[in-house]
Design an enzyme around this catalytic site. Sequence first.
Site, PDB file in Angstrom:
ATOM      1  N   GLY A   1      -4.397   1.098   3.026  1.00 11.27           N
ATOM      2  CA  GLY A   1      -4.274   0.580   4.386  1.00 11.27           C
ATOM      3  C   GLY A   1      -4.615   1.592   5.473  1.00 11.27           C
ATOM      4  O   GLY A   1      -4.838   2.781   5.214  1.00 11.27           O
ATOM      5  N   HIS A   2      -4.626   1.121   6.716  1.00 12.01           N
ATOM      6  CA  HIS A   2      -5.052   1.965   7.833  1.00 12.01           C
ATOM      7  C   HIS A   2      -4.062   3.107   8.084  1.00 12.01           C
ATOM      8  O   HIS A   2      -2.856   2.938   7.985  1.00 12.01           O
ATOM      9  CB  HIS A   2      -5.246   1.135   9.106  1.00 12.01           C
ATOM     10  N   GLY A   3      -4.632   4.282   8.381  1.00 10.07           N
ATOM     11  CA  GLY A   3      -3.816   5.434   8.737  1.00 10.07           C
ATOM     12  C   GLY A   3      -3.071   6.074   7.581  1.00 10.07           C
ATOM     13  O   GLY A   3      -2.229   6.946   7.795  1.00 10.07           O
TER      14      GLY A   3
ATOM     15  N   ASN B   1      -0.239   3.385   7.186  1.00 17.76           N
ATOM     16  CA  ASN B   1       0.527   4.513   7.718  1.00 17.76           C
ATOM     17  C   ASN B   1       1.489   5.142   6.711  1.00 17.76           C
ATOM     18  O   ASN B   1       2.424   5.836   7.097  1.00 17.76           O
ATOM     19  CB  ASN B   1       1.292   4.110   8.988  1.00 17.76           C
TER      20      ASN B   1
END
Length: 315
Positions: A235-237, A255
């Site tokens: 996922g993002h980050g 994250n």
Amino acid sequence: MLNEYIPFLQSLNWEEIECIVQRTGFIYEPSAKLPSDKLLKGVSDGRYAVAATICFVDREPISDILENLGDALTITTKELHQNFPDAMALYTEDPRALFIKLIDLLNREKKCAPFTSQIKKQVPTIDPESSVDERVIIEEGVSIGKGSVISAGCILKRGTVIGENCIIRENCTIGCNGIALYKTSNGETLRFPHLAGVNMGNNVELGAGTVIVRGTLLNTVISNDVVIGNLSNIGHGVQIGKKVWVSVGSMIGGNCSIGDGTTIGLGVRLRDNLKIGEDVSIGMGSVVTKNLPSGISVFGNPAKNLRSLSTGPKR
């Protein structure tokens, strides 16, 4: 994350920024008369605000955040600004919504660099000693290091940096947008723009069909010597440390941070925003819902501590 921000291609003064803020349609009020000659170099995450950037704060900040807001221009409410009164601020009813609209306009008008400040070489390059299949799709703003192999069917999106001697197997997508929706105070649904990218180290191997989502304001980071199995989703980050092993079909929520040397078994699920320590072993099919300290083994749904568990090769 330290001092990471999305640079503008050219610094903007307050008057230039205000022209774009006005176009968002939001009602706002500066905390004081802002100097017209003040130059802003980009946008940053309010949790890790960087001097001379624009960020937002929409909840009461903790002490660590307060230290970073001093020389940033912060979109916030008048009540929250009382926590950091010496910083420049724009008051508005819904700070996150105004910030989303602002950075969306900045991105659409191509005022933002392809790479965050953490990428040393801001000019995208594809090393002549890399091997890229002719059936790969590469957007502008991608770098590929020496000796890396990119297989057929891969898609490399803007803001992607691939280090040296990496192997990206068939049909991987690196740097796509994730799902980051926000409902405003008046009921409008906004999509938080993904302005950061994916920063991949050296000697990384991605299995076929793996998806690596780009960050919003902070890069998704895959460190040196990481192996990620087929059909996994990052996922993002997400921040993955060195020599981490992620087995086939695993899903890591946005994250999350994963410490060096951790091994993750087949089909593991990690909830978003988790901190996983170093040298952790997570057993096959486990669902992790809480932070994990270094050096432990867990298994199950929800994952629970076990005395001894081996989930993959020592990296």
